[in-house]
Design a protein around this motif. Structure first.
Motif, mmCIF file in Angstrom:
data_model
loop_
_atom_site.group_PDB
_atom_site.id
_atom_site.type_symbol
_atom_site.label_atom_id
_atom_site.label_comp_id
_atom_site.label_asym_id
_atom_site.label_seq_id
_atom_site.Cartn_x
_atom_site.Cartn_y
_atom_site.Cartn_z
ATOM 1 N N ASN A 246 -7.810 -4.945 -7.235
ATOM 2 C CA ASN A 246 -8.101 -3.569 -7.650
ATOM 3 C C ASN A 246 -9.012 -2.886 -6.637
ATOM 4 O O ASN A 246 -9.923 -3.481 -6.078
ATOM 5 C CB ASN A 246 -8.783 -3.552 -9.016
ATOM 6 C CG ASN A 246 -7.795 -3.858 -10.120
ATOM 7 O OD1 ASN A 246 -6.591 -3.806 -9.906
ATOM 8 N ND2 ASN A 246 -8.305 -4.168 -11.307
ATOM 9 N N TYR A 249 -10.154 4.447 -6.218
ATOM 10 C CA TYR A 249 -9.197 5.473 -5.825
ATOM 11 C C TYR A 249 -9.809 6.882 -5.809
ATOM 12 O O TYR A 249 -9.103 7.870 -5.934
ATOM 13 C CB TYR A 249 -8.006 5.465 -6.810
ATOM 14 C CG TYR A 249 -7.213 4.191 -6.752
ATOM 15 C CD1 TYR A 249 -6.397 3.909 -5.666
ATOM 16 C CD2 TYR A 249 -7.284 3.275 -7.802
ATOM 17 C CE1 TYR A 249 -5.666 2.738 -5.620
ATOM 18 C CE2 TYR A 249 -6.548 2.090 -7.758
ATOM 19 C CZ TYR A 249 -5.744 1.837 -6.665
ATOM 20 O OH TYR A 249 -5.022 0.672 -6.616
ATOM 21 N N SER A 252 -8.221 9.102 -3.233
ATOM 22 C CA SER A 252 -6.766 9.025 -3.199
ATOM 23 C C SER A 252 -6.164 10.409 -3.005
ATOM 24 O O SER A 252 -6.640 11.397 -3.575
ATOM 25 C CB SER A 252 -6.236 8.421 -4.494
ATOM 26 O OG SER A 252 -4.835 8.546 -4.561
ATOM 27 N N HIS A 295 1.272 0.704 -4.122
ATOM 28 C CA HIS A 295 -0.130 1.045 -4.332
ATOM 29 C C HIS A 295 -0.280 2.283 -5.219
ATOM 30 O O HIS A 295 -1.285 2.439 -5.916
ATOM 31 C CB HIS A 295 -0.857 1.240 -2.988
ATOM 32 C CG HIS A 295 -0.306 2.359 -2.144
ATOM 33 N ND1 HIS A 295 0.842 2.229 -1.398
ATOM 34 C CD2 HIS A 295 -0.767 3.621 -1.931
ATOM 35 C CE1 HIS A 295 1.067 3.357 -0.741
ATOM 36 N NE2 HIS A 295 0.111 4.216 -1.050
ATOM 37 N N HIS A 296 0.727 3.174 -5.218
ATOM 38 C CA HIS A 296 0.672 4.317 -6.126
ATOM 39 C C HIS A 296 0.858 3.851 -7.568
ATOM 40 O O HIS A 296 0.189 4.364 -8.484
ATOM 41 C CB HIS A 296 1.763 5.332 -5.766
ATOM 42 C CG HIS A 296 1.440 6.142 -4.555
ATOM 43 N ND1 HIS A 296 2.273 7.120 -4.059
ATOM 44 C CD2 HIS A 296 0.362 6.114 -3.723
ATOM 45 C CE1 HIS A 296 1.731 7.670 -2.982
ATOM 46 N NE2 HIS A 296 0.564 7.071 -2.756
ATOM 47 N N GLN A 299 -2.222 2.314 -8.778
ATOM 48 C CA GLN A 299 -3.200 3.362 -9.084
ATOM 49 C C GLN A 299 -2.938 3.974 -10.460
ATOM 50 O O GLN A 299 -3.876 4.291 -11.201
ATOM 51 C CB GLN A 299 -3.123 4.451 -8.006
ATOM 52 C CG GLN A 299 -4.230 5.492 -8.109
ATOM 53 C CD GLN A 299 -4.225 6.427 -6.912
ATOM 54 O OE1 GLN A 299 -3.572 6.156 -5.908
ATOM 55 N NE2 GLN A 299 -4.946 7.529 -7.027
ATOM 56 N N ASN A 302 -4.322 1.572 -13.062
ATOM 57 C CA ASN A 302 -5.771 1.501 -13.112
ATOM 58 C C ASN A 302 -6.423 2.800 -13.596
ATOM 59 O O ASN A 302 -7.358 2.765 -14.404
ATOM 60 C CB ASN A 302 -6.323 1.146 -11.725
ATOM 61 C CG ASN A 302 -6.205 -0.327 -11.420
ATOM 62 O OD1 ASN A 302 -7.066 -1.118 -11.749
ATOM 63 N ND2 ASN A 302 -5.092 -0.708 -10.798
ATOM 64 N N MET A 303 -5.931 3.951 -13.123
ATOM 65 C CA MET A 303 -6.595 5.212 -13.416
ATOM 66 C C MET A 303 -6.059 5.892 -14.674
ATOM 67 O O MET A 303 -6.812 6.549 -15.393
ATOM 68 C CB MET A 303 -6.469 6.164 -12.215
ATOM 69 C CG MET A 303 -7.171 5.656 -10.958
ATOM 70 S SD MET A 303 -7.202 6.877 -9.637
ATOM 71 C CE MET A 303 -8.326 8.089 -10.320
#
Length: 370
Positions: A246, A249, A252, A295-296, A299, A302-303
């Motif tokens: 993790n 971001y 980002s 990776h998107h 994200q 996670n977000m």
């Protein structure tokens, strides 16, 4: 010259012995390691049938080379179409009542009775009778192959999105049946080929080589399932690796609107197509389906979802398992329930279920059915 050398080497017995050996090993591994759900039961019977077919053909080639009719009119080909059908039915979570199995096996049973009558002298054993049985058998065979293959294509369009680990076996099975139908029709309608022993021998080599490839695919599937089950029984959670990866971001380039759009696409495709039931699903394969970078997608988890990939997927699987447990018509053991819900092993299923629901699957079932 090369063909003459090939004909001097016992290629067909070697291939058939290899098929029998791989089938025996695969059956042992599958019986010991696979969950006893409907699809795996069909798979076990398929492996056993391939073993019986190949070992019988090997025995005739080695011990009765002067009586090729014992292979020529053996009715084994008539069950490969129904086996493909049974596999599709199992993947669609349908039941297979004995009467339905019997119905699809009627041609095989009828020709088996006729074949055994010839073997044991109940019917006059002559070349004329052999030719008659051969012609009828190889008229019904291609029709069976084509019919079951077409059913498989049109009835399983949405199935393999959830079962990509089984897709290769079924695709090759379809191709194999179509190939057999083509060869049989060539032998039936082309007198030149049918009366050319070298051509017939080479065609038989190709057919048995395809059978070897098919059983090797089943072995690969079974072995991979065994490895996954072993890995899933370790005391470490699957999501630890992703948790270590993790990242923050804050900088980002993705905006909140873009992340929200990705989230909606993610939830829609996973829930609508039930991708979480695919035991081989990974972050990369899911990103490929969504057509966004890995990776998107990480994200988004996670977000937006505040979860890792494995936490989200396991949550979907546990919720689906709860739906199955709440269905009063379904009665399956926990190992079968785990596999139906997308888990590779009962140990992992129990651990994730208790972590998410606060109780074991057995306790949950007892509670809702009390």
């Amino acid at each position: 010259m090369r063909l003459a050398v090939v004909l001097q080497v016992p290629v067909i017995p070697l291939i058939l012995f290899s098929v029998s050996l791989v089938a025996a090993i695969t059956f042992y591994l599958a019986y010991r390691s696979l969950a006893k759900n409907l699809f795996n039961k069909v798979l076990l019977w398929t492996i056993f049938y391939v073993f019986v077919n190949s070992f019988y053909a090997f025995s005739v080639e080695v011990f009765y080379p002067a009586e090729p009719w014992k292979n020529k009119i053996a009715p084994f080909i008539l069950m490969y179409g129904p086996i493909l059908y049974f596999g599709i039915v199992a993947l669609r979570d349908r039941v297979l009542p004995p009467w339905k199995v019997f119905l699809h096996a009627i041609p095989f049973i009828a020709f088996s009775v006729l074949f055994l009558a010839l073997m044991f002298g109940a019917i006059k054993n002559s070349e004329e009778v052999h030719d008659t049985v051969y012609k009828q058998l190889y008229r019904i065979g291609p029709l069976s192959f084509l019919g079951y293959t077409l059913y498989s294509v049109f009835s399983s369009r949405k199935i393999f999105g959830r079962f990509r680990d089984k897709l290769l076996m079924f695709v090759f099975g379809r191709v194999f049946l179509l190939f057999l139908a083509t060869i049989i029709m060539i032998l039936s309608f082309s007198g030149q080929v049918a009366h050319n022993p070298n051509a017939v021998y080479l065609l038989r080599i190709i057919v048995y080589a395809c059978m070897l490839i098919f059983i090797l695919m089943i072995f690969n599937y079974t072995f991979n399932r065994l490895l996954k089950r072993s890995a899933m029984t370790t005391p470490y959670d699957d999501n630890r690796q992703e948790e270590r990866e993790n990242v923050k971001y804050e900088r980002s380039p993705l905006t909140h609107v873009q992340l929200l759009a990705y989230q909606k696409r993610l939830v829609a495709i996973v829930e609508d197509e039930k991708l979480f039931l695919d035991t081989s699903l990974s972050l990369s394969s899911l990103a490929n389906q969504l057509k966004i970078p890995n990776h998107h997608l990480t994200q988004v988890f996670n977000m937006q979802l505040k979860q890792t990939f494995y936490q989200f997927i396991n949550g979907c699987r546990v919720n689906y398992a709860c739906q199955l447990l709440e269905d009063q018509k379904l009665d399956m053991n926990l190992e079968e329930l785990a596999e139906k819900s997308g888990f590779n092993a009962k140990v992992s299923f129990n651990r994730q279920f208790k972590q998410i629901k606060g109780c074991t699957p057995s306790e949950y079932r007892d509670r809702i059915r009390a």
